[in-house]
Design a protein around this motif. Structure first.
Motif, PDB file in Angstrom:
ATOM      1  N   THR A 196       8.070 -28.184  23.611  1.00 18.03           N
ATOM      2  CA  THR A 196       8.018 -28.689  22.241  1.00 18.03           C
ATOM      3  C   THR A 196       9.431 -28.696  21.660  1.00 18.03           C
ATOM      4  OG1 THR A 196       7.630 -26.547  21.163  1.00 18.03           O
ATOM      5  CG2 THR A 196       5.689 -27.772  21.906  1.00 18.03           C
ATOM      6  N   ASP A 197       9.628 -29.548  20.677  1.00 15.40           N
ATOM      7  CA  ASP A 197      10.975 -29.737  20.145  1.00 15.40           C
ATOM      8  C   ASP A 197      11.446 -28.604  19.244  1.00 15.40           C
ATOM      9  OD1 ASP A 197       9.164 -30.440  18.146  1.00 15.40           O
ATOM     10  OD2 ASP A 197      10.194 -32.275  17.592  1.00 15.40           O
ATOM     11  N   LEU A 198      10.550 -27.991  18.505  1.00 19.94           N
ATOM     12  CA  LEU A 198      10.976 -27.087  17.443  1.00 19.94           C
ATOM     13  C   LEU A 198      10.018 -25.916  17.289  1.00 19.94           C
ATOM     14  CD1 LEU A 198      13.071 -26.895  15.098  1.00 19.94           C
ATOM     15  CD2 LEU A 198      11.446 -28.178  13.710  1.00 19.94           C
ATOM     16  N   MET A 199      10.533 -24.712  17.435  1.00 16.05           N
ATOM     17  CA  MET A 199       9.723 -23.511  17.219  1.00 16.05           C
ATOM     18  C   MET A 199       9.216 -23.495  15.781  1.00 16.05           C
ATOM     19  SD  MET A 199       8.424 -20.668  17.963  1.00 16.05           S
ATOM     20  CE  MET A 199       8.004 -19.055  17.367  1.00 16.05           C
ATOM     21  N   GLY A 200       7.916 -23.325  15.632  1.00 17.46           N
ATOM     22  CA  GLY A 200       7.330 -23.227  14.301  1.00 17.46           C
ATOM     23  C   GLY A 200       7.017 -24.563  13.661  1.00 17.46           C
ATOM     24  N   GLY A 201       7.432 -25.662  14.283  1.00 19.15           N
ATOM     25  CA  GLY A 201       7.078 -26.980  13.765  1.00 19.15           C
ATOM     26  C   GLY A 201       5.596 -27.234  13.991  1.00 19.15           C
ATOM     27  N   SER A 202       5.069 -28.223  13.316  1.00 26.19           N
ATOM     28  CA  SER A 202       3.627 -28.471  13.400  1.00 26.19           C
ATOM     29  C   SER A 202       3.161 -28.812  14.811  1.00 26.19           C
ATOM     30  CB  SER A 202       3.225 -29.585  12.431  1.00 26.19           C
ATOM     31  OG  SER A 202       3.924 -30.772  12.722  1.00 26.19           O
ATOM     32  N   VAL A 203       3.965 -29.514  15.583  1.00 26.93           N
ATOM     33  CA  VAL A 203       3.596 -29.837  16.962  1.00 26.93           C
ATOM     34  C   VAL A 203       3.495 -28.551  17.773  1.00 26.93           C
ATOM     35  CG1 VAL A 203       4.328 -31.061  19.049  1.00 26.93           C
ATOM     36  CG2 VAL A 203       4.639 -32.133  16.803  1.00 26.93           C
ATOM     37  N   ASN A 204       4.491 -27.710  17.665  1.00 29.91           N
ATOM     38  CA  ASN A 204       4.503 -26.420  18.352  1.00 29.91           C
ATOM     39  C   ASN A 204       3.330 -25.559  17.907  1.00 29.91           C
ATOM     40  OD1 ASN A 204       5.574 -23.372  18.052  1.00 29.91           O
ATOM     41  ND2 ASN A 204       6.407 -24.286  19.923  1.00 29.91           N
ATOM     42  N   ALA A 251       6.457 -32.728  24.096  1.00 33.71           N
ATOM     43  CA  ALA A 251       5.886 -33.034  22.785  1.00 33.71           C
ATOM     44  C   ALA A 251       6.928 -32.866  21.690  1.00 33.71           C
ATOM     45  CB  ALA A 251       4.694 -32.111  22.517  1.00 33.71           C
ATOM     46  N   SER A 252       6.954 -33.832  20.770  1.00 38.15           N
ATOM     47  CA  SER A 252       7.951 -33.787  19.697  1.00 38.15           C
ATOM     48  C   SER A 252       7.426 -34.443  18.436  1.00 38.15           C
ATOM     49  CB  SER A 252       9.227 -34.514  20.145  1.00 38.15           C
ATOM     50  OG  SER A 252       8.988 -35.912  20.205  1.00 38.15           O
ATOM     51  N   HIS A 253       8.141 -34.182  17.367  1.00 39.54           N
ATOM     52  CA  HIS A 253       7.970 -34.938  16.135  1.00 39.54           C
ATOM     53  C   HIS A 253       8.699 -36.266  16.339  1.00 39.54           C
ATOM     54  CE1 HIS A 253       7.641 -30.728  14.879  1.00 39.54           C
ATOM     55  NE2 HIS A 253       6.844 -31.171  13.919  1.00 39.54           N
ATOM     56  N   GLY A 254       8.118 -37.351  15.889  1.00 39.77           N
ATOM     57  CA  GLY A 254       8.790 -38.641  16.023  1.00 39.77           C
ATOM     58  C   GLY A 254       8.888 -39.085  17.464  1.00 39.77           C
ATOM     59  N   ASN A 255       9.866 -39.925  17.748  1.00 41.23           N
ATOM     60  CA  ASN A 255       9.968 -40.580  19.048  1.00 41.23           C
ATOM     61  C   ASN A 255      10.820 -39.844  20.077  1.00 41.23           C
ATOM     62  OD1 ASN A 255       8.352 -42.889  18.464  1.00 41.23           O
ATOM     63  ND2 ASN A 255      10.012 -43.634  17.162  1.00 41.23           N
TER      64      ASN A 255
END
Length: 143
Positions: free
Chosen positions: A64-72, A7-11
């Protein structure tokens, strides 16, 4: 059954899908979430549907792509109190491929091992040391 979510932000997740399938083949137990790529997409709805597809005996590894990002954050909230769901943030290609191809039991120890795979697969190449000599001999490139 082991299930993998990228899962990530964007593509980024969708781009990883192409490369992952090149190395690990197509696998129906791997799902991809590319958040915020389409105007009508509802991330909460996507996550709810995904979690509804899990059986109680599934072991789920979410990258997930980023700790603390909205997806995460949203996946973490949904996974709270689910002992069969594990989340790894800041993923890279080698760690996802390792998770897909491994036959090891998915538990906390294995998840920590995967994180170590991710860490050790990141490095630098000393281009000065590996520079091709004037004889065009690059036989020691991989040493």
């Amino acid at each position: 059954m082991k299930k993998i979510i990228v899962a990530s932000h964007g593509n980024m997740a969708e781009g990883m899908k192409n490369t992952i399938e090149l190395f690990a083949g197509h696998n129906n137990n791997v799902s991809y979430i590319s958040a915020y790529t389409k105007k009508d997409d509802d991330l909460t709805e996507t996550i709810d549907k995904l979690f509804d597809s899990f059986d109680s005996d599934d072991k789920v590894i979410i990258f997930t792509d980023l700790m603390g990002g909205s997806v995460n954050q949203r996946l973490t909230v949904k996974a709270q109190d689910k002992s069969n769901v594990f989340i790894i943030y800041g993923f890279n290609l080698p760690v996802v491929i390792e998770a897909i191809l491994s036959k090891e039991e998915v538990n906390n120890e294995y998840i920590n091992k995967l994180v170590d795979v991710g860490r050790t697969s990141l490095g630098t190449i000393d281009t000065k040391k590996n520079a091709v000599s004037s004889k065009n001999d690059n036989s020691d490139f991989f040493n």
